[in-house]
Design a protein around this motif. Structure first.
Motif, PDB file in Angstrom:
ATOM      1  N   LEU A  22      -6.470  41.197  14.761  1.00  0.00           N
ATOM      2  CA  LEU A  22      -7.214  41.741  13.629  1.00  0.00           C
ATOM      3  C   LEU A  22      -6.996  40.943  12.342  1.00  0.00           C
ATOM      4  N   GLY A  23      -5.943  40.140  12.303  1.00  0.00           N
ATOM      5  CA  GLY A  23      -5.637  39.390  11.086  1.00  0.00           C
ATOM      6  C   GLY A  23      -4.978  40.254  10.028  1.00  0.00           C
ATOM      7  N   ALA A  24      -4.267  41.299  10.447  1.00  0.00           N
ATOM      8  CA  ALA A  24      -3.614  42.214   9.512  1.00  0.00           C
ATOM      9  C   ALA A  24      -2.416  41.551   8.845  1.00  0.00           C
ATOM     10  N   ARG A  25      -2.120  42.017   7.639  1.00  0.00           N
ATOM     11  CA  ARG A  25      -0.944  41.517   6.918  1.00  0.00           C
ATOM     12  C   ARG A  25      -0.315  42.656   6.112  1.00  0.00           C
ATOM     13  N   VAL A  26       0.997  42.631   6.018  1.00  0.00           N
ATOM     14  CA  VAL A  26       1.740  43.569   5.175  1.00  0.00           C
ATOM     15  C   VAL A  26       1.891  42.902   3.815  1.00  0.00           C
ATOM     16  N   THR A  27       1.452  43.595   2.759  1.00  0.00           N
ATOM     17  CA  THR A  27       1.546  43.008   1.422  1.00  0.00           C
ATOM     18  C   THR A  27       2.548  43.720   0.535  1.00  0.00           C
ATOM     19  N   ARG A  28       2.989  44.915   0.946  1.00  0.00           N
ATOM     20  CA  ARG A  28       4.048  45.622   0.221  1.00  0.00           C
ATOM     21  C   ARG A  28       4.842  46.432   1.228  1.00  0.00           C
ATOM     22  N   PHE A  29       6.162  46.479   1.026  1.00  0.00           N
ATOM     23  CA  PHE A  29       7.033  47.181   1.959  1.00  0.00           C
ATOM     24  C   PHE A  29       8.337  47.512   1.261  1.00  0.00           C
ATOM     25  N   GLY A  30       8.660  48.792   1.183  1.00  0.00           N
ATOM     26  CA  GLY A  30       9.935  49.188   0.609  1.00  0.00           C
ATOM     27  C   GLY A  30       9.831  50.469  -0.183  1.00  0.00           C
ATOM     28  N   GLY A  31      10.970  51.139  -0.335  1.00  0.00           N
ATOM     29  CA  GLY A  31      11.027  52.318  -1.169  1.00  0.00           C
ATOM     30  C   GLY A  31      10.112  53.448  -0.746  1.00  0.00           C
ATOM     31  N   GLY A  32       9.929  53.618   0.554  1.00  0.00           N
ATOM     32  CA  GLY A  32       9.093  54.705   1.043  1.00  0.00           C
ATOM     33  C   GLY A  32       7.611  54.410   1.051  1.00  0.00           C
ATOM     34  N   LEU A  36      -0.883  47.682   3.977  1.00  0.00           N
ATOM     35  CA  LEU A  36      -1.389  46.805   5.025  1.00  0.00           C
ATOM     36  C   LEU A  36      -2.825  46.437   4.662  1.00  0.00           C
ATOM     37  N   GLU A  37      -3.199  45.170   4.855  1.00  0.00           N
ATOM     38  CA  GLU A  37      -4.548  44.714   4.528  1.00  0.00           C
ATOM     39  C   GLU A  37      -5.178  44.008   5.720  1.00  0.00           C
ATOM     40  N   VAL A  38      -6.497  44.171   5.827  1.00  0.00           N
ATOM     41  CA  VAL A  38      -7.281  43.499   6.859  1.00  0.00           C
ATOM     42  C   VAL A  38      -8.555  42.997   6.195  1.00  0.00           C
ATOM     43  N   ALA A  96      -4.770  49.655   3.245  1.00  0.00           N
ATOM     44  CA  ALA A  96      -4.163  50.929   3.650  1.00  0.00           C
ATOM     45  C   ALA A  96      -2.851  51.081   2.896  1.00  0.00           C
ATOM     46  N   ARG A  97      -2.786  52.077   2.008  1.00  0.00           N
ATOM     47  CA  ARG A  97      -1.596  52.334   1.193  1.00  0.00           C
ATOM     48  C   ARG A  97      -0.920  53.615   1.665  1.00  0.00           C
ATOM     49  N   ALA A  98       0.266  53.480   2.213  1.00  0.00           N
ATOM     50  CA  ALA A  98       0.987  54.629   2.766  1.00  0.00           C
ATOM     51  C   ALA A  98       2.231  54.933   1.936  1.00  0.00           C
TER      52      ALA A  98
END
Length: 142
Positions: A22-32, A36-38, A96-98
């Motif tokens: 899909l070409g997905a990438r994680v652009t932010r990770f941490g602190g809960g 993820l972007e596509v 996608a912002r979780a």
């Protein structure tokens, strides 16, 4: 457990063949939280020209799980999630912002907003999701 950081999250995502497809990438990770972007391309569209709902569900699932991993640890699995589509996905990039809502000893509850970024940079909400994520059991020894 190795330290959880954006680099480890990116390597973990890259270890998923479907995510690479899909070409997905994680652009932010941490602190809960996790993002993820596509990027949208023709192969990810449905017959009416909108981003396929399966791509939205994939992004929600992974974003929920990555966000929970920041509070539960690296070895986690989705326990279940629901997604509500609020409008068709039209734009150049899915984001996608979780965010973790609550973490207990046995699970985390996480919510996710899925927005499409249009060509002019405007963000339009297209789906919302919520789910539970569980610590993964150790694999059985042979």
């Amino acid at each position: 457990m190795s330290e959880l950081d954006l680099d480890l999250a990116r390597r973990t995502l890259d270890a998923q063949p479907f995510s690479r497809l899909l070409g997905a990438r994680v652009t932010r990770f941490g602190g809960g939280s996790a993002v993820l972007e596509v990027d949208v391309r023709d192969e990810l569209l449905q017959q009416n020209g909108f981003l396929h709902g399966g791509v939205l569900a994939y992004a929600a699932d992974n974003a929920l799980t990555f966000a929970a991993g920041t509070t539960l640890g690296a070895a986690v699995l989705t326990g279940g999630f629901s997604i509500q589509y609020v409008r068709p996905g039209a734009g150049r990039t899915l984001v996608a912002r979780a965010e973790v809502v609550h973490t207990g000893r046995r699970q985390a509850t996480v919510r996710c907003d899925l927005v499409m970024v249009r060509d002019d940079g405007e963000e339009v909400l297209c789906a919302v999701a919520q789910g539970t994520v569980l610590p993964a059991a150790a694999p059985p020894s042979v």
